[in-house]
Structures are given as structure tokens and as C-alpha cells.
Write an enzyme that holds these catalytic residues in place. Structure first.
Site, PDB file in Angstrom:
ATOM      1  N   GLU A 280       0.884  -1.174   0.000  1.00  0.00           N
ATOM      2  CA  GLU A 280       0.000   0.000   0.000  1.00  0.00           C
ATOM      3  C   GLU A 280       0.917   1.218   0.000  1.00  0.00           C
ATOM      4  O   GLU A 280       1.539   1.530   1.013  1.00  0.00           O
ATOM      5  CB  GLU A 280      -0.878  -0.006   1.263  1.00  0.00           C
ATOM      6  CG  GLU A 280      -1.701  -1.270   1.449  1.00  0.00           C
ATOM      7  CD  GLU A 280      -2.867  -1.382   0.472  1.00  0.00           C
ATOM      8  OE1 GLU A 280      -3.170  -0.386  -0.212  1.00  0.00           O
ATOM      9  OE2 GLU A 280      -3.461  -2.461   0.385  1.00  0.00           O
ATOM     10  N   CYS A 314      -2.242   9.005   2.854  1.00  0.00           N
ATOM     11  CA  CYS A 314      -1.936   8.498   1.511  1.00  0.00           C
ATOM     12  C   CYS A 314      -3.042   8.813   0.517  1.00  0.00           C
ATOM     13  O   CYS A 314      -2.783   8.996  -0.666  1.00  0.00           O
ATOM     14  CB  CYS A 314      -1.687   7.006   1.566  1.00  0.00           C
ATOM     15  SG  CYS A 314      -3.043   6.102   2.308  1.00  0.00           S
TER      16      CYS A 314
HETATM   17  P1  NAD Z   1       8.647   4.663   4.399  1.00  0.00           P
HETATM   18  O1  NAD Z   1       8.592   3.806   3.191  1.00  0.00           O
HETATM   19  O2  NAD Z   1       9.840   5.493   4.615  1.00  0.00           O
HETATM   20  O3  NAD Z   1       8.493   3.766   5.729  1.00  0.00           O
HETATM   21  C1  NAD Z   1       7.423   2.868   5.913  1.00  0.00           C
HETATM   22  C2  NAD Z   1       7.872   1.748   6.845  1.00  0.00           C
HETATM   23  O4  NAD Z   1       8.899   0.990   6.205  1.00  0.00           O
HETATM   24  C3  NAD Z   1       8.479   2.242   8.165  1.00  0.00           C
HETATM   25  O5  NAD Z   1       8.125   1.371   9.219  1.00  0.00           O
HETATM   26  C4  NAD Z   1       9.976   2.163   7.879  1.00  0.00           C
HETATM   27  O6  NAD Z   1      10.767   2.058   9.041  1.00  0.00           O
HETATM   28  C5  NAD Z   1      10.056   0.908   7.051  1.00  0.00           C
HETATM   29  N1  NAD Z   1      11.242   0.802   6.185  1.00  0.00           N
HETATM   30  C6  NAD Z   1      12.112   1.772   5.827  1.00  0.00           C
HETATM   31  N2  NAD Z   1      13.069   1.256   5.020  1.00  0.00           N
HETATM   32  C7  NAD Z   1      12.779  -0.051   4.852  1.00  0.00           C
HETATM   33  C8  NAD Z   1      13.368  -1.110   4.098  1.00  0.00           C
HETATM   34  N3  NAD Z   1      14.462  -0.920   3.356  1.00  0.00           N
HETATM   35  N4  NAD Z   1      12.796  -2.315   4.153  1.00  0.00           N
HETATM   36  C9  NAD Z   1      11.662  -2.542   4.860  1.00  0.00           C
HETATM   37  N5  NAD Z   1      11.068  -1.581   5.600  1.00  0.00           N
HETATM   38  C10 NAD Z   1      11.612  -0.345   5.596  1.00  0.00           C
HETATM   39  O7  NAD Z   1       7.329   5.546   4.369  1.00  0.00           O
HETATM   40  P2  NAD Z   1       6.911   6.715   5.377  1.00  0.00           P
HETATM   41  O8  NAD Z   1       7.551   7.969   4.929  1.00  0.00           O
HETATM   42  O9  NAD Z   1       7.077   6.282   6.763  1.00  0.00           O
HETATM   43  O10 NAD Z   1       5.328   6.780   5.093  1.00  0.00           O
HETATM   44  C11 NAD Z   1       4.772   7.673   4.209  1.00  0.00           C
HETATM   45  C12 NAD Z   1       4.464   6.992   2.882  1.00  0.00           C
HETATM   46  O11 NAD Z   1       3.529   5.940   3.093  1.00  0.00           O
HETATM   47  C13 NAD Z   1       3.798   7.936   1.898  1.00  0.00           C
HETATM   48  O12 NAD Z   1       4.349   7.754   0.625  1.00  0.00           O
HETATM   49  C14 NAD Z   1       2.347   7.490   1.913  1.00  0.00           C
HETATM   50  O13 NAD Z   1       1.629   7.805   0.749  1.00  0.00           O
HETATM   51  C15 NAD Z   1       2.466   6.028   2.152  1.00  0.00           C
HETATM   52  N6  NAD Z   1       1.234   5.474   2.733  1.00  0.00           N
HETATM   53  C16 NAD Z   1       0.441   4.678   1.957  1.00  0.00           C
HETATM   54  C17 NAD Z   1      -0.760   4.177   2.461  1.00  0.00           C
HETATM   55  C18 NAD Z   1      -1.676   3.322   1.617  1.00  0.00           C
HETATM   56  O14 NAD Z   1      -2.578   2.704   2.155  1.00  0.00           O
HETATM   57  N7  NAD Z   1      -1.489   3.262   0.312  1.00  0.00           N
HETATM   58  C19 NAD Z   1      -1.119   4.473   3.778  1.00  0.00           C
HETATM   59  C20 NAD Z   1      -0.280   5.283   4.529  1.00  0.00           C
HETATM   60  C21 NAD Z   1       0.904   5.770   3.998  1.00  0.00           C
END
Ligand code: NAD
Length: 543
Positions: A280, A314
Site C-alpha cells: 500500500e 496516503c
Molecule cells: P517509508 O517507506 O519510509 O516507511 C514505511 C515503513 O517501512 C516504516 O516502518 C519504515 O521504518 C520501514 N522501512 C524503511 N526502510 C525499509 C526497508 N528498506 N525495508 C523494509 N522496511 C523499511 O514511508 P513513510 O515515509 O514512513 O510513510 C509515508 C508513505 O507511506 C507515503 O508515501 C504514503 O503515501 C504512504 N502510505 C500509503 C498508504 C496506503 O494505504 N497506500 C497508507 C499510509 C501511507
């Protein structure tokens, strides 16, 4: 963000600015005291030497919590504990597992104030926006608590040979789900997405974002109180690029919510292990205001669409496409509402928008606004950081005159900034809405509901809301929610939201005769008999 940047934007757009909401009276330190932090921190799977990771309260910038940091070895332990607990859990009847979700639903609604405080302390969002998470989780708990049995029960399927082949499709749990969640909706995206995994018979190892781990830990405690075996939900925390891959490395299935960039990395790691993943991801969502829209309703809806959780949602809207004939009138009404939004407010209802979560989010927001203004865009409302309210506050901002060369036009800001574009024909509006690699959510405003649904069908997004911003689709928990294109793979909610956590198993039992030459028939006679049988099955309209 440097002070220079904030000052530069502030000087360029002088004005009264958004009013401050009345304060809540309670402080983060009293609502989330060290004793509560220590109790919740005990839920982290971290076995080695204490290595603490710090979080801050975005509303004030003060230190909020010190939490134990998990290592990749701890992640392995978490999976072992979860795997052990999962066997007994999967053996329970679905109705017993579903009863835990229904008890959790009631406990959550009763004790919502506790978690509203924690969500606000960790994210800085307004209380009303934190409540959206409580409502979303309650809806998911009710839906899967009541509907899981129907989704998961054995289903009779047409057999190879009618009467002689008895075929059943069964659903088996995947095992242990690796569940990685972001900071922006920490209650909904930690527990809300885990509920269908549990009721389907799985265990979960969850890596919430460290900044919002207390919310996930609180939800875990409440679910255990509702009857979930404690080892079934493991929480590990630490640096994403270290702990995230360790979770993917051990998972039987990965459920990831976060940015498109990280999602691609997760997908590649899962693919290398041949385990499935739902992703997502991000969006650059559009709202279309057609010429016949109720402009007051659309202006009020646009405020919710663009500025809920300070745009760190999001499915929030970052592109407003308005029919030229009503654009000025709509913009005037939308801008007036936006300028009146009360910011801040502390731990109480009454604020219309809270803080951004971190300096990183503030930097992106300010950069997008600042660069657009330098390149010729106009600030219609907002436009400034508001350090007078807290370190990461930014005004809800409307930009006009944005062109494709500006980052804010196509990159996800994930902040309270929306750009307005005008269109002349429906064709043009649909093409503009679809002109992004993302495909998460969109919104269409019109008095003609049939027309709204016709336009919706032409939009390339996983959800489309007609005359609502995002809550109509997100709250319809019996229907799938997720993204097309760069916004992800797989869906939460509905049948897809629970079946992704299962393996399909077909059990077919053959009776009386094999599906092969028998009863003295030679190969040729068997083939002739089968050919006649196949023709008959089609003529009799068998599926
Ligand atoms: P992010 O991708 O930086 O982090 C998300 C999660 O992944 C965190 O727990 C982070 O610690 C972890 N992570 C970071 N690097 C990783 C790796 N290499 N491998 C596995 N996990 C890792 O995202 P963010 O900035 O925390 O969140 C915001 C983003 O999330 C925005 O782009 C938003 O649109 C998206 N989002 C999407 C939805 C949806 O339902 N489509 C919902 C909420 C947020």
C-alpha cells in the site's frame, strides 16, 4: 528546514495567517507519562543489551519516549515465538478467533481517549483526525469479526466429473505475516491491517515506525486483553533499512504500507524468497469539481480531502481539477474555509489541523511551496511554516498557477499543500487526473450522481469517492481498498483484504471410477466417452 527557508517563505507571503486553536490544557508529559511508556515498551521484542531509540512529541519538539531497539537477531526470536503460538491459534474455530475482534471493537470504543492521547503525542495530528483512526479500526474489527467465517469457510466447487468428483476450496493461514507500517495512521495501519491476518489464523510480526511504536504497543495490549494470545503479535522496532529487511527475510507473507520507493525494495526481497506481498504505497490524488457541483459542499469536502492529518494521508488530495466556469467561485469559497482553519490545539478536540510529524515532512512541504513560488506559482492561502505554534507546524496551503516543471505538480508532498488546475472538458479532466504513475484515490463532485459514477469508472485509481473526499470508500470496509500503478499491489478490506493472508487449498475426492480408462475401456474408447461427456457438460451449461 533552515530558519532562513521559513523566514523567506514568511516574508514573501505576509498576512494574518491561520488562527491558533484554543489549547487543550493537558500536556503530552501528563497524558503519556514515563510509567505508561515503560509499561508499553515491555511489549517490544528486544532481548539484547539495552540500546535505546528516542522519539519526540511533534506538538512541542520535546522528548517523548526511549524505547528498546530490536536487532535482526531479535527479529528471528520474534518469528520463533510467533510461529509457536500460531499453531494452536490456527486450530481454533474461526468463530472463536472472530470473537476476539468483536471484544476488541468494544474495548477500543470504550477506551478511545487513551489511544487518542498517544496518537496525538506521537504524530501531532488534531484529535478529530486521530479519531478517524479509531473509527476505521472499529469498522474493520466489526466487519472481519462478523464476516470472517463467510470469507474463510470451505466452499464447494464444481468437480472434474459431476457427482463423481467432490471438490472443496479451503483457506489455510499463511503462517507468520511480516507487517511493516508507517507513522502517519499508526493505529489503523498497525492493528487495523493486522486484524484480518489474525482472524484468518496467522501470527504477526509487526515493525511499526519507531516514531509511532507506542500506539502499536497500546493496540497490542488491548488486543491481548480482548483474548489474543500474547505471543501471536510480536512488535520489533529499529531502523527501517535494518529491521525491515530482517522482517521480510523470515515472513511467510509481507504486508507493507509506506512509500513507493521502500515498497519496491520490499517487493524485490519478497520476490527473491517467493513469498507474496501486498504493498500500500504513495499517491498524487486528484479531486475533480465538475461544472454542476454543489460548490459549498465541494469546498467543504476539499478542506477534508486536502488537510486531514495535515495532508499526511496516503489518500489525501494534492491536485484540485476544477471546471473553468466555476473555478473562481469555488476557489474563493475553498480559500476562505482554508484560511479560517484553527491550528494547534493540544490534546483536545477543537483544532482543525495539527502539526506535521517531523522536520523531514516540514522540509518537503516548505521546499515544494518555496520552489513553486520562485517559479511563478501564486499562494492563494497559507504558504508558511508556523514555528510560533510548534516546531513542525505548516499552514494549510493552496497554490495556483502550478506548472509541470514544479516538483509539487507531480511528486507526493505528503503535507498540507494542494495545487489548483482548471479544465474545460470532462475529457481533459480525466486525462489530467490519470496523468500520473500513481493510482491510489480520487474524488469527483457533481450533482448528477450517475455522471459522477461514469466519470469515476474512467479514473485509474483503486478508490473513487463521489461527493466525498476519501472516507466513503475507506469506510466501506466490505469493499477492497488499494492502489493501481505505482500506488501498490493487493488490497486491504473486503474479501481481498483477508484472503491475501491465506493459501487456497483444493481438496478433491474421487468416487466410483478414476479419471482414466477403466471398466474394460481401452484408451480410444475412454477418449470417445470423455469427448461425449465434455460436449454434454457444455450443452447442459455446466460451469
Ligand atoms: P517509508 O517507506 O519510509 O516507511 C514505511 C515503513 O517501512 C516504516 O516502518 C519504515 O521504518 C520501514 N522501512 C524503511 N526502510 C525499509 C526497508 N528498506 N525495508 C523494509 N522496511 C523499511 O514511508 P513513510 O515515509 O514512513 O510513510 C509515508 C508513505 O507511506 C507515503 O508515501 C504514503 O503515501 C504512504 N502510505 C500509503 C498508504 C496506503 O494505504 N497506500 C497508507 C499510509 C501511507
Amino acid at each position: 528546514m533552515s530558519d532562513l527557508t521559513a523566514d523567506a517563505v514568511a516574508t514573501e507571503h505576509p498576512g494574518a495567517g491561520n488562527p491558533a486553536a484554543p489549547g487543550g490544557g493537558r500536556t503530552v508529559a501528563t497524558a503519556v507519562p514515563p510509567s505508561l511508556v515503560a509499561k508499553l515498551a515491555a511489549g517490544v521484542t528486544a532481548t539484547g543489551e539495552p540500546d535505546l531509540v528516542e522519539t519526540v512529541a511533534p506538538l512541542t519538539g520535546e522528548r517523548l519516549a526511549s524505547l528498546p531497539r530490536s536487532t535482526p537477531a531479535d527479529v528471528e526470536v520474534a518469528f520463533q515465538l510467533a510461529r509457536r503460538a500460531q499453531t494452536a491459534w490456527a486450530a481454533l474455530p474461526v468463530r472463536r478467533r472472530a470473537a476476539v475482534l468483536l471484544r476488541f471493537h468494544d474495548l477500543l470504543l470504550k477506551r478511545q481517549d487513551e489511544v487518542l492521547d498517544i496518537v496525538q503525542a506521537e504524530t501531532g495530528k488534531a484529535r478529530l483526525h486521530a479519531f478517524e483512526e479509531v473509527a476505521a479500526v472499529a469498522m474493520a474489527a466489526r466487519h472481519y469479526g462478523r464476516a470472517a467465517h463467510g470469507y474463510l469457510r470451505d466452499k464447494r466447487r464444481g468437480g472434474a466429473l459431476p457427482v463423481l468428483t467432490h471438490a472443496v476450496e479451503a483457506r489455510r493461514p499463511k503462517g507468520v505475516i511480516g507487517h511493516i507500517s508507517p507513522w502517519n495512521y499508526p493505529l489503523e495501519l498497525s492493528v487495523g491491517d493486522a486484524l484480518p491476518a489474525f482472524v484468518a489464523g496467522n501470527a504477526v510480526v509487526n515493525k511499526p515506525d519507531t516514531q509511532t511504536a507506542l500506539t502499536a504497543l497500546w493496540a497490542r495490549d488491548l488486543l491481548v486483553e480482548a483474548g489474543l494470545p500474547a505471543d501471536l503479535w510480536q512488535v520489533v522496532i529499529g531502523d527501517g533499512p535494518v529491521i525491515g529487511p530482517a522482517v521480510v527475510e523470515h515472513a511467510d507473507y509481507v504486508s507493507f504500507t509506506g512509500s513507493t520507493r521502500t515498497g519496491r525494495d520490499v517487493a524485490q526481497r519478497a520476490a527473491a524468497r517467493l513469498v507474496g506481498a501486498s504493498l500500500e504505497l504513495g499517491g498524487k490524488n486528484a479531486m475533480l469539481v465538475l461544472a454542476d457541483a454543489d460548490l459549498d459542499a465541494a469546498a467543504e469536502g476539499a478542506v477534508r480531502a486536502c488537510f486531514s492529518s495535515a495532508g499526511q494521508l496516503c489518500i489525501s488530495i494534492e491536485r484540485l481539477l476544477v471546471h473553468r466556469s466555476v473555478a473562481d467561485e469555488f476557489l474563493e469559497r475553498f480559500a476562505a474555509r482554508t484560511r479560517a482553519l484553527r491550528l494547534g490545539g493540544g490534546l483536545a478536540y477543537g483544532a482543525d489541523m495539527g502539526s506535521l510529524v517531523s522536520v523531514r515532512q516540514l522540509e518537503t512541504t516548505s521546499r515544494h511551496v518555496e520552489e513553486a513560488v520562485k517559479a511563478g506559482a501564486t499562494v492563494v492561502a497559507g504558504g508558511r511554516a508556523r514555528p510560533d505554534l510548534g516546531p513542525f507546524f505548516h499552514e494549510p496551503t493552496i497554490l495556483d498557477g502550478v506548472t509541470p516543471d514544479m516538483a509539487v505538480c507531480s511528486e507526493e508532498t505528503f503535507g498540507p499543500v494542494v495545487s489548483v488546475y482548471r479544465f474545460d472538458t470532462e475529457e481533459e479532466a480525466v486525462a489530467a487526473a490519470n496523468s500520473t504513475p500513481y493510482g491510489l484515490n480520487s474524488s469527483v463532485w457533481t450533482r448528477d450522481l450517475r455522471r459522477g459514477r461514469t466519470v469515476a469508472a474512467r479514473l485509474r485509481t483503486g478508490t473513487v469517492n463521489v461527493n466525498e473526499a476519501y472516507a466513503a470508500t475507506y469506510g466501506s470496509v466490505g469493499a477492497p481498498m488499494g492502489g493501481m500503478g505505482d500506488s501498490g499491489l493487493g488490497r486491504r478490506h473486503g474479501a481481498e483484504g483477508i484472503l491475501r493472508f491465506t493459501e487456497a487449498q483444493t481438496i478433491a475426492t474421487q468416487r466410483l471410477m478414476p479419471i482414466a480408462p477403466s471398466f474394460g475401456l481401452d484408451d480410444k474408447q475412454f477418449a470417445a466417452l470423455m469427448t461425449g461427456g465434455l460436449r454434454a457438460l457444455k450443452a447442459l451449461r455446466f460451469k
